[in-house]
Each structure stands twice: as structure tokens, then as C-alpha cells.
Design a protein around this motif. Structure first.
Motif, PDB file in Angstrom:
ATOM      1  N   ALA A   1       0.265  -7.278   6.381  1.00  0.00           N
ATOM      2  CA  ALA A   1      -0.104  -5.869   6.585  1.00  0.00           C
ATOM      3  C   ALA A   1       1.113  -4.984   6.319  1.00  0.00           C
ATOM      4  CB  ALA A   1      -0.595  -5.673   8.013  1.00  0.00           C
ATOM      5  N   ASP A   2       0.918  -3.912   5.524  1.00  0.00           N
ATOM      6  CA  ASP A   2       2.025  -3.046   5.128  1.00  0.00           C
ATOM      7  C   ASP A   2       2.797  -2.514   6.334  1.00  0.00           C
ATOM      8  OD1 ASP A   2       1.464  -3.453   2.519  1.00  0.00           O
ATOM      9  OD2 ASP A   2       0.541  -1.494   2.145  1.00  0.00           O
TER      10      ASP A   2
ATOM     11  N   SER B   1      -2.509  -5.870   0.042  1.00  0.00           N
ATOM     12  CA  SER B   1      -3.152  -4.554  -0.092  1.00  0.00           C
ATOM     13  C   SER B   1      -2.350  -3.686  -1.060  1.00  0.00           C
ATOM     14  CB  SER B   1      -3.221  -3.875   1.283  1.00  0.00           C
ATOM     15  OG  SER B   1      -1.921  -3.767   1.810  1.00  0.00           O
TER      16      SER B   1
ATOM     17  N   SER C   1      -2.766   2.152   0.219  1.00  0.00           N
ATOM     18  CA  SER C   1      -3.994   1.988   0.998  1.00  0.00           C
ATOM     19  C   SER C   1      -3.812   2.192   2.500  1.00  0.00           C
ATOM     20  CB  SER C   1      -4.602   0.609   0.727  1.00  0.00           C
ATOM     21  OG  SER C   1      -3.671  -0.388   1.046  1.00  0.00           O
ATOM     22  N   ASN C   2      -2.562   2.140   2.988  1.00  0.00           N
ATOM     23  CA  ASN C   2      -2.328   2.305   4.425  1.00  0.00           C
ATOM     24  C   ASN C   2      -1.526   3.571   4.699  1.00  0.00           C
ATOM     25  OD1 ASN C   2      -3.566  -0.258   5.258  1.00  0.00           O
ATOM     26  ND2 ASN C   2      -1.894  -1.149   4.075  1.00  0.00           N
TER      27      ASN C   2
END
Lengths: 199, 74
Positions: A128-129, B40, B44-45
Motif C-alpha cells: 500500500a502506497d 497500485s 490512486s491514493n
């Protein structure tokens, strides 16, 4: 879509190793691993040249081709990344890479080779970023923050540039023209010296 | 005895000749495919929340910021 590349202007690099230090600090890279290093040619001789080298994020990356567990992938921006959960630390990518980019932390008994670590173009990895997990495994994800790699952004002489290949190409071309080499910027004279043995 | 020997010899001959087959022994390399976790997109975040255009704009500005002649007007 931008195609991310690094370029180092050897006419400007002063071998300060600021890029190396910035990378190590930003990603908290462990001892013994250096994702970026400065290589100097003809060290100590007048006219020596230095180049900052890391993973070049090859379009047709040899590390991807040889990996036996297929842990490499290329993002839409052309950044070559890998999944550390899948990496077995075999070292094939190190043999295949022409730049010696893959690094292996040595720890444990008999200097056992750990999972491969390399420059991520400050783009993290498949976690996850900007999560703690991503930082622990791959370092900071500056790309997801809308920033470019720190090594390039903090280079004091702007020798090291990173980002969209087209933009970098324009910057370098503009510089070479301003330096006054003009039509000689590419060609036989630049590559091999002037005819008659004079450089 | 002769009646028994003939089928045995025929079977032995067939078995022996089977090794003489000329098979294609060229290695076929297959293109590997990424086996790890999916990643991702960088936009996108947070802080972009899927706004690709804004992300590209910010990155382009940073890109051009590296050209000192543009900053100094030189």
C-alpha cells in the motif's frame, strides 16, 4: 504517459556523493547496501569524469528476463520494481545487470545473502502506497507524493536529472548547445577525439 | 521352441529400434510473467485520490524545476 529515466551529466558531476547520501537517508538503506554510487573515470588525472550510477530502469530489463521466480515488474511509467516477498536472493539479477544495480544485504551466519534491494526510482513497491510496510521493505514512495527521486532533486550541480525522459533530453540538449559545442555535441570528434591524435 | 522365439525376437527388435527415433530437442523458452502482488498506480491514493491529471501536472512541474536556466531565466 511519462517514461521515467535517470541521466547524469558527467561535465557537471563533482563527485560530492550527495546523491548517495540522500538516497541512503531517505530510504534508510541498511549498512552494506548502496542503491546509488558515484563512479569516477581517470581518478586523479586532469580531465577526470564522474558519473552517478544506480538502476537505469531499462526498457527491456535483463534482471526481469533472468529472474527464476518472476518477481520483477515494470510500472506504466517504466520503473522496474520487484516483490521482496517473492525474491529468493539467488543473485541472477546481479549477474545480468550491466550496471551492478542489484544489492544484497549480508547478515546472519556465514554472510548469508538476503533479498535483493535496488533503486526504486523512489516509487516504493507492491505494498500500500506510503504504508509502514512499504517503507520498511522498499523505502519512501516519493512518486506517489508527486515528487521525483531525491537523489536527482537535491543534486547541487544538477548533474543528475531524473524524470520524464523527453524532458530530460530537452534539458541536456539545451545545456550542450549553451556550452558552445554546437554541432560537435555528437559525432566522431566528441567520441574519439579530433583527427591526427589531438583531442 | 521356434514358435515361441519369433514373437520374442520381433518384440526385442521393435524395442531396440524405438530408441532410434529423432525427436526435436530444441529448448523452448517461455516468457515469464510477474508472479508477485499487484501494485497500485501512484496517483490512486492520497494525496491524489485518483486524480491522474493533477499528478502528471505536479510531476511535470518538478521535472522542469530541474532546469536551472528556466528558473533563473538564463
Amino acid at each position: 504517459m511519462a517514461r521515467m529515466k535517470f541521466v547524469c551529466d558527467s561535465e557537471r558531476c563533482i563527485e560530492c556523493n550527495g546523491c548517495v547520501t540522500a538516497c541512503k537517508n531517505e530510504h534508510e538503506v541498511p549498512w552494506g547496501v548502496s542503491r546509488r554510487r558515484v563512479v569516477t573515470l581517470n581518478d586523479g588525472v586532469p580531465g577526470e569524469r564522474s558519473v552517478s550510477v544506480a538502476c537505469m530502469h531499462c526498457t527491456d530489463a535483463p534482471c526481469m528476463a533472468v529472474c527464476p521466480v518472476d518477481c520483477f515488474y515494470q510500472t506504466d511509467e517504466g520503473v522496474v520494481l520487484h516483490d521482496k516477498d517473492l525474491c529468493i536472493g539467488c543473485g541472477y539479477c546481479f549477474y545480468a545487470c550491466p550496471f551492478g544495480a542489484p544489492q544484497f544485504p549480508q547478515g546472519g551466519a556465514f554472510g548469508m545473502r538476503g533479498k535483493m534491494d535496488k533503486c526504486t526510482f523512489c516509487a516504493g513497491g507492491p505494498e500500500a502506497d506510503n504504508s509502514a510496510e512499504e517503507f520498511k521493505k522498499y523505502g519512501r514512495n516519493r512518486l506517489a507524493e508527486g515528487k521525483l527521486p531525491l537523489c536527482a532533486e537535491m543534486c547541487s550541480t544538477k548533474a543528475l536529472l531524473g524524470g520524464d525522459g523527453q524532458v530530460l533530453s530537452d534539458i541536456i540538449r539545451d545545456r550542450v548547445i549553451k556550452r558552445g559545442k554546437g554541432a560537435d555535441m555528437v559525432g566522431w570528434g566528441t567520441a574519439y577525439g579530433k583527427e591526427g591524435g589531438k583531442s | 521352441m521356434k514358435k515361441f522365439l519369433l514373437p520374442v525376437m520381433a518384440a526385442a527388435l521393435a524395442f531396440g529400434l524405438a530408441a532410434c527415433g529423432d525427436r526435436d530437442r530444441v529448448v523452448v523458452y517461455k516468457q515469464g510473467k510477474y508472479q508477485g502482488k499487484p501494485d497500485s498506480q501512484p496517483w490512486s491514493n492520497a494525496p491524489y485520490g485518483g486524480d491522474k491529471a493533477k499528478w502528471e501536472g505536479d510531476l511535470k512541474a518538478r521535472n522542469l524545476q530541474q532546469d536551472e536556466s528556466r528558473r533563473t531565466g538564463g
